[in-house]
Structure formats: structure tokens, C-alpha cells
Design an enzyme around this catalytic site. Structure first.
Site, PDB file in Angstrom:
ATOM      1  N   ASN A   3       0.760  -1.161  -0.005  1.00  0.00           N
ATOM      2  CA  ASN A   3       0.152   0.068   0.038  1.00  0.00           C
ATOM      3  C   ASN A   3       0.816   1.404  -0.031  1.00  0.00           C
ATOM      4  O   ASN A   3       0.590   2.212  -0.528  1.00  0.00           O
ATOM      5  CB  ASN A   3      -1.016  -0.057   1.197  1.00  0.00           C
ATOM      6  CG  ASN A   3      -2.111  -1.159   1.277  1.00  0.00           C
ATOM      7  OD1 ASN A   3      -2.031  -1.864   0.077  1.00  0.00           O
ATOM      8  ND2 ASN A   3      -2.811  -1.322   2.281  1.00  0.00           N
ATOM      9  N   THR A  38     -17.062  38.537 -31.008  1.00  0.00           N
ATOM     10  CA  THR A  38     -17.741  38.202 -30.093  1.00  0.00           C
ATOM     11  C   THR A  38     -18.865  37.596 -30.506  1.00  0.00           C
ATOM     12  O   THR A  38     -19.437  38.157 -31.782  1.00  0.00           O
ATOM     13  CB  THR A  38     -17.846  39.427 -29.289  1.00  0.00           C
ATOM     14  OG1 THR A  38     -19.019  40.276 -29.933  1.00  0.00           O
ATOM     15  CG2 THR A  38     -16.822  40.040 -28.589  1.00  0.00           C
ATOM     16  N   HIS A  39     -19.606  36.658 -30.106  1.00  0.00           N
ATOM     17  CA  HIS A  39     -20.726  35.960 -30.446  1.00  0.00           C
ATOM     18  C   HIS A  39     -20.492  35.382 -31.879  1.00  0.00           C
ATOM     19  O   HIS A  39     -21.400  35.283 -32.634  1.00  0.00           O
ATOM     20  CB  HIS A  39     -22.083  36.837 -30.489  1.00  0.00           C
ATOM     21  CG  HIS A  39     -22.236  37.511 -28.819  1.00  0.00           C
ATOM     22  ND1 HIS A  39     -22.957  37.142 -27.972  1.00  0.00           N
ATOM     23  CD2 HIS A  39     -21.519  38.721 -28.585  1.00  0.00           C
ATOM     24  CE1 HIS A  39     -22.809  37.872 -27.235  1.00  0.00           C
ATOM     25  NE2 HIS A  39     -22.246  38.890 -27.258  1.00  0.00           N
ATOM     26  N   SER A  77     -10.670  13.022 -48.598  1.00  0.00           N
ATOM     27  CA  SER A  77     -11.774  12.270 -48.203  1.00  0.00           C
ATOM     28  C   SER A  77     -11.596  11.078 -49.159  1.00  0.00           C
ATOM     29  O   SER A  77     -11.029  11.216 -50.360  1.00  0.00           O
ATOM     30  CB  SER A  77     -12.930  13.266 -48.834  1.00  0.00           C
ATOM     31  OG  SER A  77     -14.115  12.343 -49.175  1.00  0.00           O
ATOM     32  N   LYS A  87     -11.640  17.677 -50.921  1.00  0.00           N
ATOM     33  CA  LYS A  87     -11.662  17.832 -49.544  1.00  0.00           C
ATOM     34  C   LYS A  87     -10.125  17.964 -49.027  1.00  0.00           C
ATOM     35  O   LYS A  87      -9.351  17.138 -49.309  1.00  0.00           O
ATOM     36  CB  LYS A  87     -12.536  16.739 -48.673  1.00  0.00           C
ATOM     37  CG  LYS A  87     -13.930  16.936 -48.932  1.00  0.00           C
ATOM     38  CD  LYS A  87     -14.608  18.192 -48.410  1.00  0.00           C
ATOM     39  CE  LYS A  87     -14.491  18.030 -46.893  1.00  0.00           C
ATOM     40  NZ  LYS A  87     -15.494  17.276 -46.517  1.00  0.00           N
ATOM     41  N   ASN A 134      -9.138  18.161 -45.078  1.00  0.00           N
ATOM     42  CA  ASN A 134      -9.775  18.111 -43.836  1.00  0.00           C
ATOM     43  C   ASN A 134      -8.710  18.212 -42.532  1.00  0.00           C
ATOM     44  O   ASN A 134      -7.698  17.876 -42.560  1.00  0.00           O
ATOM     45  CB  ASN A 134     -10.570  16.834 -43.658  1.00  0.00           C
ATOM     46  CG  ASN A 134     -11.626  16.598 -44.485  1.00  0.00           C
ATOM     47  OD1 ASN A 134     -12.231  17.452 -45.018  1.00  0.00           O
ATOM     48  ND2 ASN A 134     -12.120  15.226 -45.011  1.00  0.00           N
ATOM     49  N   GLU A 173      -9.402  18.276 -35.264  1.00  0.00           N
ATOM     50  CA  GLU A 173     -10.830  17.458 -34.728  1.00  0.00           C
ATOM     51  C   GLU A 173     -10.500  16.601 -33.741  1.00  0.00           C
ATOM     52  O   GLU A 173     -11.201  16.183 -32.992  1.00  0.00           O
ATOM     53  CB  GLU A 173     -11.581  16.990 -35.996  1.00  0.00           C
ATOM     54  CG  GLU A 173     -12.098  18.115 -36.926  1.00  0.00           C
ATOM     55  CD  GLU A 173     -12.547  17.477 -38.248  1.00  0.00           C
ATOM     56  OE1 GLU A 173     -13.525  16.554 -38.063  1.00  0.00           O
ATOM     57  OE2 GLU A 173     -12.286  18.001 -39.412  1.00  0.00           O
TER      58      GLU A 173
END
Ligand code: ARG
Length: 459
Positions: A109, A154-155, A276, A282, A284, A289
Site C-alpha cells: 500500500n 464576440t458571439h 476524403s 476535400k 480536412n 478535430e
């Protein structure tokens, strides 16, 4: 035959044997286990708890086992359950009865508590090095992009102009806090638990401080029950890793947006992109990701650890063996993520022209246009309203504040003069924000210098 065979009448069930065994994953701690045992045996010899000659024999054999493991000459077995008993078994096979003296005044332990602390201390260094690597890449990219004006959002709506250098330096601040959290977690990890025994320490006259000294720990744990029950340092590390990965995930999200055709702010190097299987056009951003995806996995480890510990009575419980796979996986995936992200980031191309174009549409100099009127005596609210009307007029005419005629400006507010064009020029807008922490060139240069200083002292 099990180590505890004396008390038992039956062999262990083979399913239980496998279920109970942790060697498959705790074998990575072989070095810490042996180093800890060498210090323990040395101390036992010095304190006269075992013969000095026997201690020497144990230490020599342990060192041999270590080099044999490193040379790939040792096979571990599930029958010996975990790394601690595997090594003790091999030791005893090699030096007979003397090997059996190693475990005097020690329990698995406190042994596992020591091993995991030492192992995670080394692993934390690996994470810190990865974070420093990314900080260096950010410093270099920032240096190249001090004049790269872009829209700040922003947003996710265009808001005010900043520079790419200023933008990515925001991530350096997050990463510096992550680095500090890792150092802080390591500080609390850096306490020596051996001598706690199973939970109630030992009656042998051991010298815990000597073991700490031999292993380079600045302190020993203060309570034997806590010494074997505490896994806070594992949870703290998982938490620091989770916050770090949250930052990596936000950064990844930006990369993913920026390399879309809609933004086009950056282009990833071919070596860090994938194609792809069906759509020939494509390219990617799989790396970004996957970093974003792995963040969930690291959070999962944190939740595993918190849940693992929440109902455990003191002291050691076997549940705690489950801490290892969770924290090992979190560390491996974090280091992997930060390192591959760094290479992707360092090799990407920044499209300064596209960034600037994004900043020249969307009226991100509207605040500066209002400030122009304020500097000429208008109250801010009136200036705000006048510029709002101007923006509406631009939209009506499908133009921008830069291209709107002075006539149009004056019809809305006669205070406007030819120098308004200079006042709303993007470079003027950016470089006027020279307060500490602002996007102006002189402020960003300070931010880079401070970052550079941090990297140098950390190394
Ligand atoms: N393999 C165990 C773990 O990782 C070591 C400690 C075992 N102690 C015990 N009393 N069963 O937690």
C-alpha cells in the site's frame, strides 16, 4: 503459489487471478518500483534492520533486474499480480532468502503510493515539455504576425480589429496558467509516503527522512493513514490535464473554422491534413478535430478518478488500482495531442490578406468612428447613435465606412471631416490600442518579450 499462501487452503480462481492482476498496465512503473526498493533496502541496511551485506546484495540484484528489464530480458506474469510482486518474485528467484527480506517494514500500500507519485512526477515533466513546445511555436508565429490585422469576434460576429499575433498570444496566457497548474500539482505530489506501511506505519526503527533524501523528495507524508489513502495528486493532475485539453479544444475549434472556405484565414500543411475517400476537393483538419475529440476522453478520466474515490472508506481499497489506466491514458493522450497540434500549428500558412479583408468588412471600426466624434466633443451615446445611422446607410448603399463619401458622413453628422478616414483606418484602430495587454504593435511586442522570458526561465 501466492505470496499469501500460508493462510489459504485453495488456489486462487483463475478468472479472479486475471481480474485482480494489474501487471498489464502497472508494469510501466518498473523503474520507480525498483528505485524505491533500492532506497528502502539501503535504509534498512543503514538502520540495522537487515544486515548491511544483505542490503547490498538486494540493491545489486535490483539494479541488475532493472537493466535486464530495460534490455527486454524479463517477462512479467499475471500470477504475480502487479509490478511490485513481480519484481519481488524475480528478486527472490535470483538471490533466494535474502530477497525475502526486502519487504520488511513495508506494505504494497505504501509501495504503490510511492511508485505512482514518482511515476507521475516524471510524467508531469513530459506534459510540461509539450506545453513549452507549443508556447515556443506561438511565440514564433506571433513574431511573424505582429502586423497581421484580423477581425476579433464576440458571439462569432465581427467585433473589433486585432492582430493575429495578439489573438494567438491569448492562448499563450491560457497555456502558461496550465503550466503553472502542472507545477503546482507536482509540488503536492512531491511528498514521500513510504513508512506508512499498510496504514498504521511500522514498529521497526526505520528512517523515513533518509528514504526521502535518497529519492530526492523534499518531505515525507505526515499521517500514515492519509499516506496510503490519498490519490488527490492523481485527481489534481487529471484536472490540470482536463483544463489544458479544454484550451487545446478551443484552439482546435478555431483552426477548424479558420481553414474552412468561409473563413480561409489559414491553410494547413498537406502533411497535417487528410483527404476524403469520396470527395476529391476535400482537405480536412483531422488533427484539430481529433484533439477536440480527445478532450472528452481526458475529461472522462477525471470523472473516472473522482467517482472512483468518492465512496472509499480509509485506508487502502483495491478500487484504487483503477486509478492507473485512467491517469496514464489522460497523460498519453494529452501529450500526444499537444505535440501533434504544435507541429500542425507551426507548419500552417497564415493568410494575412484574407484576415485583413475580413477586418475591412463588417464595420469593425465602428467603435473607432464613434470615438472620433467623442474626441470632437460629442457625448458617447450621441456618437454611438450617429455611427449606427451611418452603418445603416452603408448597408443601404452596399458599401463600407472606409468607402462612404464625406458628404454622406456630414449629412448624418456635420462634425465629420476628411481626417475621419485616417481615424477609421484599420492600422490606426489597432495601433491606437496600446494599453497594457492591447493589440497595438508596441503592446504586443511587450507580450512577446514576456513570453520569451518565461520560456527561457522554464527551460
Ligand atoms: N496493484 C495494487 C494497486 O495498484 C497495489 C497495492 C495492492 N495492495 C493490496 N493490499 N492489495 O493498487
Amino acid at each position: 503459489m501466492k505470496m499469501w499462501a500460508g493462510r489459504f487452503k485453495k488456489q486462487i480462481d483463475s478468472g479472479v487471478n486475471d481480474f485482480n492482476s494489474s501487471i498489464a498496465f502497472d508494469k510501466v512503473m518498473y523503474k520507480q518500483d525498483i528505485t524505491g526498493s533500492v532506497a528502502h533496502a539501503t535504509m534498512l541496511g543503514e538502520c540495522g534492520i537487515i544486515d548491511k551485506s544483505e542490503a547490498d546484495k538486494i540493491v545489486a540484484a535490483l539494479k541488475e533486474i532493472l537493466s535486464d528489464i530495460e534490455a527486454g530480458k524479463v517477462e512479467f506474469t499475471a500470477d504475480a499480480e502487479d509490478i511490485h510482486m513481480n519484481i519481488e518474485t524475480i528478486l527472490t528467484e535470483r538471490i533466494g532468502d535474502t530477497g525475502k527480506r526486502l519487504h520488511t517494514a513495508r506494505s504494497r500500500n505504501d509501495q504503490v503510493a510511492l511508485d505512482i507519485r514518482m511515476y507521475l512526477l516524471a510524467e508531469t515533466e513530459r506534459v510540461k515539455a509539450a506545453v513549452l513546445g507549443l508556447l515556443e511555436a506561438i511565440r514564433d508565429k506571433a513574431n511573424e504576425n505582429i502586423d497581421t490585422v484580423m477581425a476579433g469576434y464576440t458571439h462569432l460576429q465581427r467585433a473589433q480589429p486585432v492582430t493575429f499575433a495578439h489573438y494567438i498570444l491569448a492562448y499563450s496566457e491560457m497555456l502558461r496558467r496550465d503550466y503553472a497548474r502542472l507545477c503546482d500539482a507536482a509540488d503536492r505530489m512531491n511528498v514521500m509516503p513510504l513508512g506508512s506501511g499498510a496504514l498504521a506505519s511500522t514498529t521497526y526503527p526505520i528512517n523515513r527522512e533518509r528514504v526521502a533524501e535518497l529519492l530526492g523528495f523534499p518531505a515525507v507524508t505526515r499521517n500514515s493513514i492519509d499516506g496510503v489513502s490519498d490519490r488527490d495528486f492523481v485527481i489534481e493532475l487529471a484536472s490540470a490535464l482536463s483544463i489544458l485539453m479544454m484550451h487545446m479544444s478551443r484552439f482546435s475549434e478555431e483552426i477548424i473554422l479558420w481553414c474552412s472556405s468561409e473563413f480561409g484565414f489559414i491553410e494547413l500543411d498537406d502533411a497535417f491534413s487528410t483527404g476524403s475517400s469520396i470527395m476529391p476537393q476535400k482537405k480536412n483538419p483531422d488533427v484539430a478535430e481529433l484533439v477536440r475529440g480527445k478532450t472528452g476522453r481526458v475529461y472522462g478520466s477525471l470523472i473516472t478518478l473522482l467517482t472512483l474515490m468518492k465512496g472509499l472508506p480509509l485506508a487502502y481499497n483495491k478500487d484504487m488500482q483503477e486509478d492507473k489506466e485512467a491517469i496514464f491514458d489522460a497523460i498519453d493522450n494529452t501529450v500526444l495531442s499537444v505535440n501533434v497540434f504544435t507541429s500542425m500549428f507551426a507548419t500552417m500558412t497564415v493568410r494575412a490578406d484574407v484576415m485583413r479583408k475580413s477586418a475591412s468588412k463588417g464595420f469593425i471600426n465602428a467603435t473607432d468612428c464613434a470615438d472620433y466624434l467623442v474626441k470632437r466633443g460629442l457625448p458617447f451615446r450621441d456618437a454611438y447613435k450617429a455611427v449606427g445611422t451611418l452603418v445603416a446607410r452603408c448597408i443601404e448603399l452596399d458599401t463600407t465606412l472606409e468607402e462612404l463619401s464625406l458628404d454622406e458622413y456630414r449629412q448624418i453628422c456635420p462634425v465629420f471631416d476628411t481626417d475621419v478616414y485616417e481615424a477609421i483606418d484599420l492600422d490606426t484602430c489597432v495601433n491606437g490600442r496600446k494599453v497594457t495587454g492591447g493589440p497595438a504593435k508596441e503592446s504586443v511586442l511587450v507580450q512577446i518579450a514576456v513570453l520569451d522570458d518565461f520560456i527561457r526561465t522554464a527551460k
